[in-house]
Every structure is written in C-alpha cells, then in structure tokens.
Design a protein around this motif. Structure first.
Motif, PDB file in Angstrom:
ATOM      1  N   VAL A  33      -1.111   3.849  12.688  1.00 41.02           N
ATOM      2  CA  VAL A  33      -0.655   2.746  11.842  1.00 41.02           C
ATOM      3  C   VAL A  33      -0.979   3.049  10.378  1.00 41.02           C
ATOM      4  O   VAL A  33      -2.058   3.558  10.061  1.00 41.02           O
ATOM      5  N   PHE A  34      -0.038   2.695   9.510  1.00 42.51           N
ATOM      6  CA  PHE A  34      -0.220   2.874   8.074  1.00 42.51           C
ATOM      7  C   PHE A  34       0.060   1.546   7.372  1.00 42.51           C
ATOM      8  O   PHE A  34       0.789   0.694   7.886  1.00 42.51           O
ATOM      9  N   VAL A  35      -0.520   1.384   6.183  1.00 44.03           N
ATOM     10  CA  VAL A  35      -0.184   0.236   5.354  1.00 44.03           C
ATOM     11  C   VAL A  35      -0.154   0.688   3.902  1.00 44.03           C
ATOM     12  O   VAL A  35      -0.961   1.515   3.464  1.00 44.03           O
ATOM     13  N   ARG A  36       0.806   0.166   3.184  1.00 43.31           N
ATOM     14  CA  ARG A  36       0.877   0.328   1.728  1.00 43.31           C
ATOM     15  C   ARG A  36       0.974  -1.077   1.158  1.00 43.31           C
ATOM     16  O   ARG A  36       1.806  -1.873   1.602  1.00 43.31           O
ATOM     17  N   ALA A  37       0.097  -1.403   0.203  1.00 47.46           N
ATOM     18  CA  ALA A  37       0.018  -2.777  -0.285  1.00 47.46           C
ATOM     19  C   ALA A  37      -0.025  -2.825  -1.795  1.00 47.46           C
ATOM     20  O   ALA A  37      -0.504  -1.890  -2.461  1.00 47.46           O
ATOM     21  N   LEU A  38       0.467  -3.922  -2.335  1.00 48.79           N
ATOM     22  CA  LEU A  38       0.388  -4.159  -3.767  1.00 48.79           C
ATOM     23  C   LEU A  38      -1.076  -4.185  -4.186  1.00 48.79           C
ATOM     24  O   LEU A  38      -1.889  -4.868  -3.575  1.00 48.79           O
ATOM     25  N   GLY A  39      -1.408  -3.426  -5.212  1.00 55.92           N
ATOM     26  CA  GLY A  39      -2.789  -3.362  -5.673  1.00 55.92           C
ATOM     27  C   GLY A  39      -3.533  -2.132  -5.205  1.00 55.92           C
ATOM     28  O   GLY A  39      -4.687  -1.935  -5.588  1.00 55.92           O
ATOM     29  N   ASP A  40      -2.883  -1.293  -4.382  1.00 57.44           N
ATOM     30  CA  ASP A  40      -3.544  -0.064  -3.945  1.00 57.44           C
ATOM     31  C   ASP A  40      -3.937   0.777  -5.161  1.00 57.44           C
ATOM     32  O   ASP A  40      -3.134   0.956  -6.090  1.00 57.44           O
ATOM     33  N   SER A  41      -5.153   1.275  -5.160  1.00 60.77           N
ATOM     34  CA  SER A  41      -5.597   2.164  -6.233  1.00 60.77           C
ATOM     35  C   SER A  41      -6.712   3.041  -5.695  1.00 60.77           C
ATOM     36  O   SER A  41      -7.239   2.809  -4.606  1.00 60.77           O
ATOM     37  N   GLU A  42      -7.075   4.049  -6.460  1.00 60.19           N
ATOM     38  CA  GLU A  42      -8.144   4.943  -6.037  1.00 60.19           C
ATOM     39  C   GLU A  42      -9.469   4.209  -5.921  1.00 60.19           C
ATOM     40  O   GLU A  42     -10.351   4.606  -5.166  1.00 60.19           O
ATOM     41  N   GLN A  43      -9.621   3.117  -6.673  1.00 60.36           N
ATOM     42  CA  GLN A  43     -10.861   2.343  -6.643  1.00 60.36           C
ATOM     43  C   GLN A  43     -10.838   1.250  -5.586  1.00 60.36           C
ATOM     44  O   GLN A  43     -11.809   0.525  -5.439  1.00 60.36           O
ATOM     45  N   GLY A  44      -9.725   1.118  -4.863  1.00 58.09           N
ATOM     46  CA  GLY A  44      -9.643   0.132  -3.793  1.00 58.09           C
ATOM     47  C   GLY A  44      -8.594  -0.925  -4.044  1.00 58.09           C
ATOM     48  O   GLY A  44      -7.611  -1.018  -3.333  1.00 58.09           O
ATOM     49  N   PHE A  45      -8.792  -1.743  -5.095  1.00 60.83           N
ATOM     50  CA  PHE A  45      -7.841  -2.811  -5.386  1.00 60.83           C
ATOM     51  C   PHE A  45      -7.734  -2.976  -6.894  1.00 60.83           C
ATOM     52  O   PHE A  45      -8.743  -3.118  -7.587  1.00 60.83           O
ATOM     53  N   ASP A  46      -6.515  -2.959  -7.387  1.00 60.98           N
ATOM     54  CA  ASP A  46      -6.259  -3.129  -8.812  1.00 60.98           C
ATOM     55  C   ASP A  46      -5.719  -4.526  -9.048  1.00 60.98           C
ATOM     56  O   ASP A  46      -4.559  -4.806  -8.743  1.00 60.98           O
ATOM     57  N   PRO A  47      -6.524  -5.445  -9.593  1.00 63.02           N
ATOM     58  CA  PRO A  47      -6.063  -6.822  -9.767  1.00 63.02           C
ATOM     59  C   PRO A  47      -4.931  -6.969 -10.770  1.00 63.02           C
ATOM     60  O   PRO A  47      -4.173  -7.936 -10.713  1.00 63.02           O
ATOM     61  N   LEU A  48      -4.792  -6.001 -11.681  1.00 64.31           N
ATOM     62  CA  LEU A  48      -3.732  -6.115 -12.685  1.00 64.31           C
ATOM     63  C   LEU A  48      -2.347  -5.900 -12.085  1.00 64.31           C
ATOM     64  O   LEU A  48      -1.347  -6.223 -12.717  1.00 64.31           O
ATOM     65  N   ALA A  49      -2.291  -5.377 -10.859  1.00 70.13           N
ATOM     66  CA  ALA A  49      -0.999  -5.224 -10.188  1.00 70.13           C
ATOM     67  C   ALA A  49      -0.350  -6.567  -9.906  1.00 70.13           C
ATOM     68  O   ALA A  49       0.859  -6.659  -9.696  1.00 70.13           O
ATOM     69  N   LEU A  50      -1.142  -7.634  -9.910  1.00 69.99           N
ATOM     70  CA  LEU A  50      -0.616  -8.962  -9.592  1.00 69.99           C
ATOM     71  C   LEU A  50       0.295  -9.507 -10.682  1.00 69.99           C
ATOM     72  O   LEU A  50       0.939 -10.537 -10.493  1.00 69.99           O
ATOM     73  N   ARG A  51       0.342  -8.819 -11.809  1.00 72.18           N
ATOM     74  CA  ARG A  51       1.203  -9.303 -12.904  1.00 72.18           C
ATOM     75  C   ARG A  51       2.669  -9.376 -12.510  1.00 72.18           C
ATOM     76  O   ARG A  51       3.438 -10.114 -13.116  1.00 72.18           O
ATOM     77  N   VAL A  52       3.067  -8.617 -11.495  1.00 73.95           N
ATOM     78  CA  VAL A  52       4.481  -8.610 -11.098  1.00 73.95           C
ATOM     79  C   VAL A  52       4.821  -9.793 -10.207  1.00 73.95           C
ATOM     80  O   VAL A  52       5.991 -10.023  -9.908  1.00 73.95           O
ATOM     81  N   LEU A  53       3.808 -10.551  -9.766  1.00 71.74           N
ATOM     82  CA  LEU A  53       4.056 -11.650  -8.835  1.00 71.74           C
ATOM     83  C   LEU A  53       4.245 -12.962  -9.583  1.00 71.74           C
ATOM     84  O   LEU A  53       3.405 -13.345 -10.395  1.00 71.74           O
ATOM     85  N   PRO A  54       5.323 -13.689  -9.296  1.00 70.28           N
ATOM     86  CA  PRO A  54       5.487 -15.021  -9.883  1.00 70.28           C
ATOM     87  C   PRO A  54       4.620 -16.033  -9.143  1.00 70.28           C
ATOM     88  O   PRO A  54       4.307 -15.868  -7.966  1.00 70.28           O
ATOM     89  N   ALA A 116       5.625   6.976   5.820  1.00 68.67           N
ATOM     90  CA  ALA A 116       5.065   5.668   5.479  1.00 68.67           C
ATOM     91  C   ALA A 116       5.247   5.369   3.997  1.00 68.67           C
ATOM     92  O   ALA A 116       5.559   4.237   3.603  1.00 68.67           O
ATOM     93  N   ASP A 117       5.072   6.382   3.153  1.00 70.63           N
ATOM     94  CA  ASP A 117       5.271   6.198   1.710  1.00 70.63           C
ATOM     95  C   ASP A 117       6.727   5.877   1.401  1.00 70.63           C
ATOM     96  O   ASP A 117       7.031   4.995   0.589  1.00 70.63           O
ATOM     97  N   GLU A 118       7.627   6.590   2.054  1.00 72.72           N
ATOM     98  CA  GLU A 118       9.048   6.393   1.762  1.00 72.72           C
ATOM     99  C   GLU A 118       9.533   5.012   2.188  1.00 72.72           C
ATOM    100  O   GLU A 118      10.293   4.362   1.468  1.00 72.72           O
ATOM    101  N   VAL A 119       9.104   4.558   3.351  1.00 71.42           N
ATOM    102  CA  VAL A 119       9.558   3.251   3.806  1.00 71.42           C
ATOM    103  C   VAL A 119       8.929   2.149   2.953  1.00 71.42           C
ATOM    104  O   VAL A 119       9.553   1.113   2.693  1.00 71.42           O
ATOM    105  N   ALA A 120       7.703   2.367   2.467  1.00 74.14           N
ATOM    106  CA  ALA A 120       7.076   1.394   1.570  1.00 74.14           C
ATOM    107  C   ALA A 120       7.825   1.334   0.245  1.00 74.14           C
ATOM    108  O   ALA A 120       8.046   0.246  -0.318  1.00 74.14           O
ATOM    109  N   ASP A 121       8.241   2.495  -0.269  1.00 76.73           N
ATOM    110  CA  ASP A 121       9.041   2.513  -1.498  1.00 76.73           C
ATOM    111  C   ASP A 121      10.360   1.779  -1.289  1.00 76.73           C
ATOM    112  O   ASP A 121      10.855   1.082  -2.179  1.00 76.73           O
ATOM    113  N   LEU A 122      10.935   1.930  -0.107  1.00 74.68           N
ATOM    114  CA  LEU A 122      12.212   1.289   0.199  1.00 74.68           C
ATOM    115  C   LEU A 122      12.063  -0.234   0.233  1.00 74.68           C
ATOM    116  O   LEU A 122      12.910  -0.969  -0.291  1.00 74.68           O
ATOM    117  N   LEU A 123      10.985  -0.715   0.823  1.00 74.75           N
ATOM    118  CA  LEU A 123      10.830  -2.151   1.042  1.00 74.75           C
ATOM    119  C   LEU A 123      10.099  -2.875  -0.088  1.00 74.75           C
ATOM    120  O   LEU A 123      10.273  -4.079  -0.268  1.00 74.75           O
TER     121      LEU A 123
END
Length: 263
Positions: A33-54, A116-123
């Motif tokens: 199983v794989f997961v790709r999520a908004l906020g993924d970063s080398e440090q674990g979670f990047d809170p500034l990624a949330l800027r794209v969410l309304p 997994a990366d490609e399908v995450a980019d697609l979706l």
C-alpha cells in the motif's frame, strides 16, 4: 502495472459537495500500500501546503497534520483491506473528509513506487516544485513541523516582567515556551546577503541576557531563529555566544528544535 486506488477529499461545505483531493491511497497488491498526501515533505508535514485549500481557517493546520499522520500510519499497515475499512468509516462519520469509491488504473511502469507517484499526480494534480517560502513563512513552518507551536504552553508575542533593581523591566519574546524550564525565542532576519543589523542583534542579546540574569531562562534555552548567515560577522559571533542559532531554512531545524524544547 495495475493499481487499486482510493482518494480522500476535503469538503469544506458538504452541502455543495465540492471537494479537493488531499490524499491518494494505492495498492499494487493486497499487502503493498502507498499513500501520497497534501503536505508531504522531507520533514514530515508542510503546513504551508494548505494554502491551496479553500475554506481552511487560520490555525487549523494542526487538524490536517493529524490527518496527514493518520494517512501515513494507515498505509504503513500494508493491508489494502484495512485501508478500505478505515476509509469507509470516514464516510460513515459524516465529517468534512470523504473517501471516494475504489478505482483501477493501469500505469505503464513496472515499479510500484513510480506507479503510485503517477496515479497521485493524476488524481491530485502534478506536483510542482514549491516556490521558495519567505523568511516569515519558514519561521511558522518550523514552529509547526517541530510541534512547538502546538504546545499548550506555547505563547506568541510574550511580554515578561522581571525585576531590575527597584523597577520592573518588560522583556519581549516573539515566542516563548512557558514550561518549567522555559525556552525563549528571538527572531533575527538576515538580508539577502546573509547580513544582520546591529539593532536586531543587540535587541535579541539584551532580552536574552536580562532573562538569564533574572533566572527566567537558562542560556541553553535561548534560541534565535534566523536564516543563512554570512560567515565572519562579528555581530553573528556575539549572537552565537548569547543564544543557540537556528537557521529556519535548514532541513534539520524542526527536529533540532523539538529535541531542544519540545520534549
């Protein structure tokens, strides 16, 4: 390679049923199983990624941090059946998060991680190189990624009164961890060439020295959040003698800060 996939959406207004994909689970086998999520970063979670969410209120990044961690914990279980069960439970709870039905994708690669990366980019949309954060944004990101900013005893813009002879002196700390052993922060922003001003440095040193003399802080818990500094500056040497310097653009800083003040 054939992948089974499910997407988690954030739906700020369930009545409108408009969601934004924030995580993609995929499996190339029942136990892979794989997961790709908004906020993924080398440090674990990047809170500034949330800027794209309304519809995300200020200060709500801790909620998404918890979800982000849960997504990755679920994927680490390595069982697609368990992922499906938990995502179905999300839908039953009626929250602002919705899991879509299972889909199948045939990705033209033999490597599961690439698929997994490609399908995450697609979706979720193709991941782009993030723009450089401003110094101020990076300070907030470090406080979040280190989890210091989520502590109950974390104070922003702290004003502390100490005795100075027969008078009371007020010291200002942009951030303070008000624990039994306190941690005080000053912020010194260098210019683009890595130079710092005498005024900013003297203000930081003054606050630290007075706090240490009054027994409010110990020197090891005096922290200056700064950026890349030009070597050879006498002001920087003075500041380093007065406090622990932490470059907020260094990938190791969130962990170092947690080890210093977060435990």
């Amino acid at each position: 390679m054939m992948l089974q996939c499910r997407t988690v959406q954030f739906v700020p207004n369930p009545a409108r049923m408009e969601g934004r994909n924030i995580a993609v689970f995929s499996a190339s086998a029942p136990d892979q199983v794989f997961v790709r999520a908004l906020g993924d970063s080398e440090q674990g979670f990047d809170p500034l990624a949330l800027r794209v969410l309304p519809g995300v209120s200020e200060g709500a990044d801790w909620v998404f941090r918890e979800w982000h961690g849960w997504f990755h914990d679920l994927a680490r279980m390595g069982r697609w059946e368990a992922v499906n069960d938990e995502l179905d439970r999300i839908n039953r709870n009626g929250l602002n998060f919705v899991a879509t039905p299972e889909q199948s994708f045939d990705i033209p690669t033999a490597k599961a991680t690439e698929a997994a990366d490609e399908v995450a980019d697609l979706l979720m949309g193709k991941r782009r190189r993030p723009r450089a954060y401003t110094f101020e944004e990076q300070v907030q990101a470090v406080l979040s990624m280190s989890e210091i900013g989520y502590r109950d005893d974390f104070i922003e813009d702290a004003r502390v009164e100490i005795e100075a002879g027969s008078d009371l002196l007020t010291l200002r700390f942009p951030y303070l961890v008000n624990a039994r052993i306190k941690t005080g922060f000053q912020v010194v922003k260098p210019d683009r060439k890595g130079a710092v001003t005498a005024r900013a440095v003297s203000q930081a040193i003054y606050a630290f020295d007075k706090a240490v003399q009054a027994g409010l802080l110990v020197r090891e818990r005096c922290v200056t959040l700064t950026g890349p500094l030009r070597p050879g500056q006498a002001l920087v040497s003075d500041l380093a003698r007065s406090s622990v310097l932490m470059n907020v653009f260094d990938a190791d800083t969130p962990r170092a800060l947690w080890e210093l003040a977060g435990a």
